[in-house]
Design a protein around this motif. Structure first.
Motif, PDB file in Angstrom:
ATOM      1  N   TYR A   1       0.842  -1.201   0.000  1.00 31.35           N
ATOM      2  CA  TYR A   1       0.000   0.000   0.000  1.00 31.35           C
ATOM      3  C   TYR A   1       0.877   1.251   0.000  1.00 31.35           C
ATOM      4  O   TYR A   1       0.603   2.211  -0.734  1.00 31.35           O
ATOM      5  CB  TYR A   1      -0.939   0.016   1.210  1.00 31.35           C
ATOM      6  CG  TYR A   1      -1.980  -1.075   1.233  1.00 31.35           C
ATOM      7  CD1 TYR A   1      -2.691  -1.435   0.091  1.00 31.35           C
ATOM      8  CD2 TYR A   1      -2.286  -1.750   2.413  1.00 31.35           C
ATOM      9  CE1 TYR A   1      -3.657  -2.434   0.122  1.00 31.35           C
ATOM     10  CE2 TYR A   1      -3.243  -2.739   2.452  1.00 31.35           C
ATOM     11  CZ  TYR A   1      -3.929  -3.080   1.307  1.00 31.35           C
ATOM     12  OH  TYR A   1      -4.883  -4.066   1.347  1.00 31.35           O
TER      13      TYR A   1
ATOM     14  N   LYS B   1      -5.747   5.868  -3.855  1.00 33.44           N
ATOM     15  CA  LYS B   1      -6.903   6.214  -3.023  1.00 33.44           C
ATOM     16  C   LYS B   1      -7.357   5.002  -2.217  1.00 33.44           C
ATOM     17  O   LYS B   1      -7.602   5.100  -1.010  1.00 33.44           O
ATOM     18  CB  LYS B   1      -8.041   6.731  -3.912  1.00 33.44           C
ATOM     19  CG  LYS B   1      -9.273   7.126  -3.157  1.00 33.44           C
ATOM     20  CD  LYS B   1     -10.361   7.625  -4.092  1.00 33.44           C
ATOM     21  CE  LYS B   1     -11.641   7.862  -3.329  1.00 33.44           C
ATOM     22  NZ  LYS B   1     -12.744   8.227  -4.207  1.00 33.44           N
ATOM     23  N   TYR B   2      -7.433   3.851  -2.875  1.00 38.41           N
ATOM     24  CA  TYR B   2      -7.827   2.619  -2.180  1.00 38.41           C
ATOM     25  C   TYR B   2      -6.792   2.251  -1.109  1.00 38.41           C
ATOM     26  O   TYR B   2      -7.149   1.800  -0.017  1.00 38.41           O
ATOM     27  CB  TYR B   2      -7.963   1.449  -3.152  1.00 38.41           C
ATOM     28  CG  TYR B   2      -8.937   1.638  -4.281  1.00 38.41           C
ATOM     29  CD1 TYR B   2     -10.054   2.470  -4.180  1.00 38.41           C
ATOM     30  CD2 TYR B   2      -8.745   0.968  -5.483  1.00 38.41           C
ATOM     31  CE1 TYR B   2     -10.932   2.625  -5.238  1.00 38.41           C
ATOM     32  CE2 TYR B   2      -9.629   1.111  -6.548  1.00 38.41           C
ATOM     33  CZ  TYR B   2     -10.718   1.952  -6.415  1.00 38.41           C
ATOM     34  OH  TYR B   2     -11.581   2.091  -7.464  1.00 38.41           O
ATOM     35  N   SER B   3      -5.518   2.458  -1.439  1.00 41.47           N
ATOM     36  CA  SER B   3      -4.445   2.123  -0.492  1.00 41.47           C
ATOM     37  C   SER B   3      -4.539   2.974   0.767  1.00 41.47           C
ATOM     38  O   SER B   3      -4.328   2.473   1.872  1.00 41.47           O
ATOM     39  CB  SER B   3      -3.079   2.302  -1.157  1.00 41.47           C
ATOM     40  OG  SER B   3      -2.905   1.340  -2.171  1.00 41.47           O
TER      41      SER B   3
ATOM     42  N   GLN C   1      -7.236   4.115   2.062  1.00 41.73           N
ATOM     43  CA  GLN C   1      -8.343   3.551   2.830  1.00 41.73           C
ATOM     44  C   GLN C   1      -7.904   2.285   3.568  1.00 41.73           C
ATOM     45  O   GLN C   1      -8.261   2.079   4.731  1.00 41.73           O
ATOM     46  CB  GLN C   1      -9.527   3.245   1.916  1.00 41.73           C
ATOM     47  CG  GLN C   1     -10.162   4.483   1.320  1.00 41.73           C
ATOM     48  CD  GLN C   1     -11.147   4.159   0.203  1.00 41.73           C
ATOM     49  OE1 GLN C   1     -11.107   3.101  -0.417  1.00 41.73           O
ATOM     50  NE2 GLN C   1     -12.032   5.109  -0.065  1.00 41.73           N
ATOM     51  N   GLN C   2      -7.109   1.453   2.882  1.00 42.10           N
ATOM     52  CA  GLN C   2      -6.654   0.214   3.516  1.00 42.10           C
ATOM     53  C   GLN C   2      -5.661   0.493   4.645  1.00 42.10           C
ATOM     54  O   GLN C   2      -5.697  -0.167   5.687  1.00 42.10           O
ATOM     55  CB  GLN C   2      -6.036  -0.727   2.471  1.00 42.10           C
ATOM     56  CG  GLN C   2      -7.012  -1.223   1.432  1.00 42.10           C
ATOM     57  CD  GLN C   2      -8.206  -1.954   2.016  1.00 42.10           C
ATOM     58  OE1 GLN C   2      -8.163  -2.506   3.112  1.00 42.10           O
ATOM     59  NE2 GLN C   2      -9.301  -1.948   1.276  1.00 42.10           N
TER      60      GLN C   2
ATOM     61  N   ASP D   1      -5.697   3.126   6.480  1.00 39.47           N
ATOM     62  CA  ASP D   1      -6.555   3.589   7.570  1.00 39.47           C
ATOM     63  C   ASP D   1      -7.164   2.394   8.312  1.00 39.47           C
ATOM     64  O   ASP D   1      -7.201   2.373   9.542  1.00 39.47           O
ATOM     65  CB  ASP D   1      -7.649   4.509   7.023  1.00 39.47           C
ATOM     66  CG  ASP D   1      -8.475   5.134   8.128  1.00 39.47           C
ATOM     67  OD1 ASP D   1      -7.881   5.725   9.059  1.00 39.47           O
ATOM     68  OD2 ASP D   1      -9.721   5.035   8.057  1.00 39.47           O
ATOM     69  N   ASN D   2      -7.604   1.385   7.561  1.00 39.55           N
ATOM     70  CA  ASN D   2      -8.142   0.167   8.191  1.00 39.55           C
ATOM     71  C   ASN D   2      -7.080  -0.521   9.051  1.00 39.55           C
ATOM     72  O   ASN D   2      -7.374  -0.985  10.159  1.00 39.55           O
ATOM     73  CB  ASN D   2      -8.646  -0.822   7.124  1.00 39.55           C
ATOM     74  CG  ASN D   2      -9.869  -0.328   6.403  1.00 39.55           C
ATOM     75  OD1 ASN D   2     -10.573   0.567   6.859  1.00 39.55           O
ATOM     76  ND2 ASN D   2     -10.124  -0.893   5.236  1.00 39.55           N
TER      77      ASN D   2
END
Length: 90
Positions: free
Chosen positions: A29, A43-45, A47-48, A50-51
């Motif tokens: 990520y 953008k997806y990374s 979010q991941q 953050d998870n």
């Protein structure tokens, strides 16, 4: 060195969710964020990541190790896949 951002993201996602290796996925990520910052996968990374932060996976040691690796010239960066192959050879 890997260049296909979709493949990198898929590898990260699989490590994170399918293989339950979130620490390894964090590297990918971050790799995406550094080398493909304008991609949708960046953008997806985010979010991941953050998870991962919410689940307390990302330690200060992990952050430092990933940061240190990503400071190298791109062609010298060892991916998780490359590193694991080298460890198996020893």
């Amino acid at each position: 060195m890997i260049d296909n951002v979709q493949e990198i993201y898929q590898e990260a996602y699989n490590l994170h969710y399918k293989h339950k290796q979130p620490e390894d996925s964090y590297f990918y990520y971050c790799y995406i964020l550094k080398f493909f910052p304008d991609s949708k996968e960046a953008k997806y990374s985010l979010q991941q990541i953050d998870n991962l932060q919410k689940s307390n996976v990302i330690t200060s040691e992990l952050k430092k190790a990933v940061s240190d690796e990503l400071e190298k010239p791109r062609e010298q960066i060892k991916t998780i896949r490359t590193h694991k192959k080298e460890v198996k050879k020893k």
